[in-house]
Design a protein around this motif. Structure first.
Motif, PDB file in Angstrom:
ATOM      1  N   CYS A   1       0.803  -1.227   0.000  1.00 40.44           N
ATOM      2  CA  CYS A   1       0.000   0.000   0.000  1.00 40.44           C
ATOM      3  C   CYS A   1       0.835   1.275   0.000  1.00 40.44           C
ATOM      4  N   GLY A   2       2.147   1.162   0.267  1.00 43.49           N
ATOM      5  CA  GLY A   2       3.032   2.318   0.238  1.00 43.49           C
ATOM      6  C   GLY A   2       2.978   3.196   1.475  1.00 43.49           C
ATOM      7  N   ARG A   3       2.263   2.750   2.504  1.00 43.75           N
ATOM      8  CA  ARG A   3       2.155   3.556   3.722  1.00 43.75           C
ATOM      9  C   ARG A   3       3.151   3.094   4.772  1.00 43.75           C
ATOM     10  N   PRO A   4       3.569   3.986   5.669  1.00 43.32           N
ATOM     11  CA  PRO A   4       4.502   3.599   6.733  1.00 43.32           C
ATOM     12  C   PRO A   4       3.808   2.720   7.772  1.00 43.32           C
ATOM     13  N   GLY A   5       4.605   2.073   8.609  1.00 38.63           N
ATOM     14  CA  GLY A   5       4.073   1.270   9.694  1.00 38.63           C
ATOM     15  C   GLY A   5       4.103  -0.223   9.441  1.00 38.63           C
ATOM     16  N   ALA A   6       4.798  -0.658   8.388  1.00 34.37           N
ATOM     17  CA  ALA A   6       4.900  -2.094   8.125  1.00 34.37           C
ATOM     18  C   ALA A   6       5.514  -2.771   9.345  1.00 34.37           C
ATOM     19  N   ASP A   7       5.034  -3.968   9.673  1.00 31.09           N
ATOM     20  CA  ASP A   7       5.483  -4.621  10.890  1.00 31.09           C
ATOM     21  C   ASP A   7       5.972  -6.049  10.710  1.00 31.09           C
ATOM     22  N   THR A   8       6.007  -6.537   9.491  1.00 39.12           N
ATOM     23  CA  THR A   8       6.551  -7.873   9.255  1.00 39.12           C
ATOM     24  C   THR A   8       7.099  -7.970   7.842  1.00 39.12           C
ATOM     25  N   ALA A   9       7.708  -9.108   7.560  1.00 39.84           N
ATOM     26  CA  ALA A   9       8.267  -9.347   6.224  1.00 39.84           C
ATOM     27  C   ALA A   9       7.396 -10.362   5.502  1.00 39.84           C
ATOM     28  N   ASP A  10       7.165 -10.134   4.223  1.00 38.29           N
ATOM     29  CA  ASP A  10       6.336 -11.018   3.409  1.00 38.29           C
ATOM     30  C   ASP A  10       7.189 -11.637   2.314  1.00 38.29           C
TER      31      ASP A  10
END
Length: 111
Positions: free
Chosen positions: A60-69
């Motif tokens: 989605c391009g937004r900050p706050g990612a919390d894991t790796a896919d």
């Protein structure tokens, strides 16, 4: 100023929370029916991916990612290498990883 702890809003719960909507006891766990298990060194690899991607979700391009896919799922030949991993929202909204996984499942079912 740091955010103060507060009580979980679930009825009768006395657990304290910070930065989450509910405590772990009242947060739906996301089971991995695929049987995928973390490879050795996963936490370090996950942290390296998040830092490399600056915690920006690749979906989605937004900050706050919390894991790796795994961009290419392991079940489809993907590997646990930095080149096949990207930062994504999973535990926090908008849950991009869960959405992607559900879409992948729907595609497999239709085949």
């Amino acid at each position: 100023m740091p955010k103060a702890s507060r009580r979980c809003p679930a009825k009768g719960c006395k657990n304290l929370i910070k930065h989450t909507k509910y405590c772990e006891d009242h947060t739906e766990s996301w089971a991995t029916p695929s049987g995928w298990q973390r490879p050795p060194g996963w936490e370090k690899l996950r942290q390296d991916v998040l830092e490399r991607d600056d915690w920006i979700c690749y979906l989605c391009g937004r900050p706050g990612a919390d894991t790796a896919d795994h961009v290419t799922p392991v079940s489809q030949g993907g590997t646990h290498t930095m080149g096949n991993l990207a930062a994504v929202h999973d535990r926090t909204p908008p849950h991009c990883h869960r959405t992607k996984t559900n879409q992948d499942k729907a595609i497999r079912v239709r085949r």
